[in-house]
Scaffold this motif. Structure first.
Motif, PDB file in Angstrom:
ATOM      1  N   SER B  27       0.811  -1.376  -0.001  1.00  0.00           N
ATOM      2  CA  SER B  27      -0.015  -0.016   0.006  1.00  0.00           C
ATOM      3  C   SER B  27       0.935   1.373  -0.120  1.00  0.00           C
ATOM      4  CB  SER B  27      -1.014   0.086   1.138  1.00  0.00           C
ATOM      5  OG  SER B  27      -0.203  -0.042   2.474  1.00  0.00           O
ATOM      6  N   ASN B  28       1.929   1.494   0.678  1.00  0.00           N
ATOM      7  CA  ASN B  28       2.757   2.697   0.616  1.00  0.00           C
ATOM      8  C   ASN B  28       3.739   2.605  -0.341  1.00  0.00           C
ATOM      9  OD1 ASN B  28       4.271   0.517   1.773  1.00  0.00           O
ATOM     10  ND2 ASN B  28       5.117   2.123   3.214  1.00  0.00           N
ATOM     11  N   HIS B  29       3.932   1.565  -1.411  1.00  0.00           N
ATOM     12  CA  HIS B  29       4.869   1.774  -2.500  1.00  0.00           C
ATOM     13  C   HIS B  29       4.454   2.658  -3.464  1.00  0.00           C
ATOM     14  CE1 HIS B  29       6.907  -2.458  -1.202  1.00  0.00           C
ATOM     15  NE2 HIS B  29       7.300  -1.317  -0.477  1.00  0.00           N
ATOM     16  N   LEU B  30       5.455   3.313  -4.121  1.00  0.00           N
ATOM     17  CA  LEU B  30       5.173   4.182  -5.437  1.00  0.00           C
ATOM     18  C   LEU B  30       5.730   3.591  -6.601  1.00  0.00           C
ATOM     19  CD1 LEU B  30       6.620   7.245  -3.331  1.00  0.00           C
ATOM     20  CD2 LEU B  30       4.182   6.593  -3.582  1.00  0.00           C
ATOM     21  N   TYR B  31       6.332   2.723  -6.621  1.00  0.00           N
ATOM     22  CA  TYR B  31       6.941   2.151  -7.895  1.00  0.00           C
ATOM     23  C   TYR B  31       6.322   0.969  -8.076  1.00  0.00           C
ATOM     24  CZ  TYR B  31      10.382   5.758  -7.294  1.00  0.00           C
ATOM     25  OH  TYR B  31      11.023   7.182  -7.004  1.00  0.00           O
ATOM     26  N   TYR B  50       5.431   4.738 -12.558  1.00  0.00           N
ATOM     27  CA  TYR B  50       5.619   5.780 -11.482  1.00  0.00           C
ATOM     28  C   TYR B  50       4.892   6.794 -11.743  1.00  0.00           C
ATOM     29  CZ  TYR B  50       7.934   9.079  -8.284  1.00  0.00           C
ATOM     30  OH  TYR B  50       8.058  10.040  -7.412  1.00  0.00           O
ATOM     31  N   SER B  94       6.476  -4.564  -6.344  1.00  0.00           N
ATOM     32  CA  SER B  94       6.572  -2.790  -6.051  1.00  0.00           C
ATOM     33  C   SER B  94       7.623  -2.716  -5.145  1.00  0.00           C
ATOM     34  CB  SER B  94       5.010  -2.630  -5.451  1.00  0.00           C
ATOM     35  OG  SER B  94       4.886  -3.421  -4.118  1.00  0.00           O
ATOM     36  N   SER B  95       7.939  -1.427  -5.059  1.00  0.00           N
ATOM     37  CA  SER B  95       8.820  -1.041  -4.073  1.00  0.00           C
ATOM     38  C   SER B  95       8.516   0.347  -3.533  1.00  0.00           C
ATOM     39  CB  SER B  95      10.360  -0.990  -4.662  1.00  0.00           C
ATOM     40  OG  SER B  95      10.377   0.058  -5.513  1.00  0.00           O
ATOM     41  N   ASP B  96       9.165   0.840  -2.629  1.00  0.00           N
ATOM     42  CA  ASP B  96       9.126   2.226  -2.354  1.00  0.00           C
ATOM     43  C   ASP B  96      10.149   3.221  -2.843  1.00  0.00           C
ATOM     44  OD1 ASP B  96      10.477   2.455   1.168  1.00  0.00           O
ATOM     45  OD2 ASP B  96      11.298   1.812  -0.632  1.00  0.00           O
ATOM     46  N   GLY B  97      10.840   2.614  -3.852  1.00  0.00           N
ATOM     47  CA  GLY B  97      12.078   3.363  -4.434  1.00  0.00           C
ATOM     48  C   GLY B  97      13.169   3.342  -3.720  1.00  0.00           C
ATOM     49  N   GLU B 100      15.455   0.134  -1.353  1.00  0.00           N
ATOM     50  CA  GLU B 100      14.807  -0.978  -1.062  1.00  0.00           C
ATOM     51  C   GLU B 100      14.529  -2.138  -2.326  1.00  0.00           C
ATOM     52  OE1 GLU B 100      11.389  -0.389   1.444  1.00  0.00           O
ATOM     53  OE2 GLU B 100      10.359  -2.202   0.597  1.00  0.00           O
ATOM     54  N   GLN B 102      12.756  -4.745  -4.653  1.00  0.00           N
ATOM     55  CA  GLN B 102      11.335  -5.003  -5.123  1.00  0.00           C
ATOM     56  C   GLN B 102      10.617  -6.339  -4.489  1.00  0.00           C
ATOM     57  OE1 GLN B 102      11.169  -4.831  -9.256  1.00  0.00           O
ATOM     58  NE2 GLN B 102      12.907  -3.036  -9.381  1.00  0.00           N
TER      59      GLN B 102
END
Lengths: 114, 113
Positions: B27-31, B50, B94-97, B100, B102
């Motif tokens: 849920s808090n990932h952007l990528y 993104y 997904s990742s948070d950029g 971190e 994926q």
């Protein structure tokens, strides 16, 4: 074009033995990841290596990164059957928008024999 | 622990049909990313996404492919007219950029007949 090569492609080893999987990549990157994949399953993150000389250990697995040689190793100590899986290294290509993509190696299928 | 989910787990389709593969990233990932793995081969990058747009795509990701984030949680991959060679396992990640790793979903196994 970034190329990522692993060797060996297949590895069959006896329980209790030590071995190393090698991952070479062709262009500069200082971020490398190791993943494990069981048959028919997804990719499980094992290690994130972020700088030259980085070493990470978890249980019987230890990963290291030499960015100057463009080489990462995954060392298995005293192998046990549960470690049988396919191991992938992946190199991060950082682009204009950030963490854009992983380029995966060919994978090493590891079989531990009792 | 948060995880990436994908539906369906398996899909069988006829050549020429459209398929939509669905993913719910962490849920808090952007990528967000799609990868595919043909049986017995390595994992191949398809596309990254993104800020509601494609940030990079591979040669595999041709005009037959599209991605969309239709709402705040889902991320979809559409193949407009499937070919036999599209048969593969498709992974969403997904990742948070930043630095971190994926995180990969369980995959959708697509079989085109």
């Amino acid at each position: 074009e970034l190329k990522v090569e692993q060797n060996p492609l297949f590895l069959s080893m006896q329980e209790g033995k030590n071995y190393t999987i090698y991952c070479n990549y062709s262009t500069t990157s200082d971020r490398l990841y190791w993943y494990r994949q069981d048959p028919g399953k997804s990719l499980e993150s094992l290690f994130v290596l972020l700088s030259n000389g980085a070493v990470k250990q978890e249980g019987r697995l230890m990963a290291s990164l030499d960015t100057k040689a463009r080489l990462s190793t995954l060392h298995i100590t005293a192998a046990v059957h549960d470690l049988s899986a396919t191991y992938f290294c992946a190199v991060d290509m950082w682009g204009d928008f950030g963490n854009e993509k992983l380029t995966f190696g060919t994978g090493t299928r590891l079989t531990i024999i009792p | 622990e948060p995880e990436v989910t994908q539906t369906p787990s398996h899909q069988v389709t006829q050549m020429g049909q459209e398929v939509i593969l669905r993913c719910v990233p962490i849920s808090n990932h952007l990528y967000f990313y799609w990868y595919r793995q043909i049986l017995g081969q390595k994992v191949e990058f398809l596309v990254s996404f993104y800020n509601n747009e494609i940030s990079e795509k591979s040669e595999i990701f041709d005009d037959q492919f599209s991605v969309e984030r239709p709402d705040g949680s889902n991320f979809t991959l559409k193949i407009r007219s499937t070919k036999l060679e599209d048969s593969a396992m498709y992974f969403c990640a997904s990742s948070d950029g930043g630095v971190e790793t994926q995180y990969f979903g369980p995959g959708t196994r697509l079989l085109v007949l």
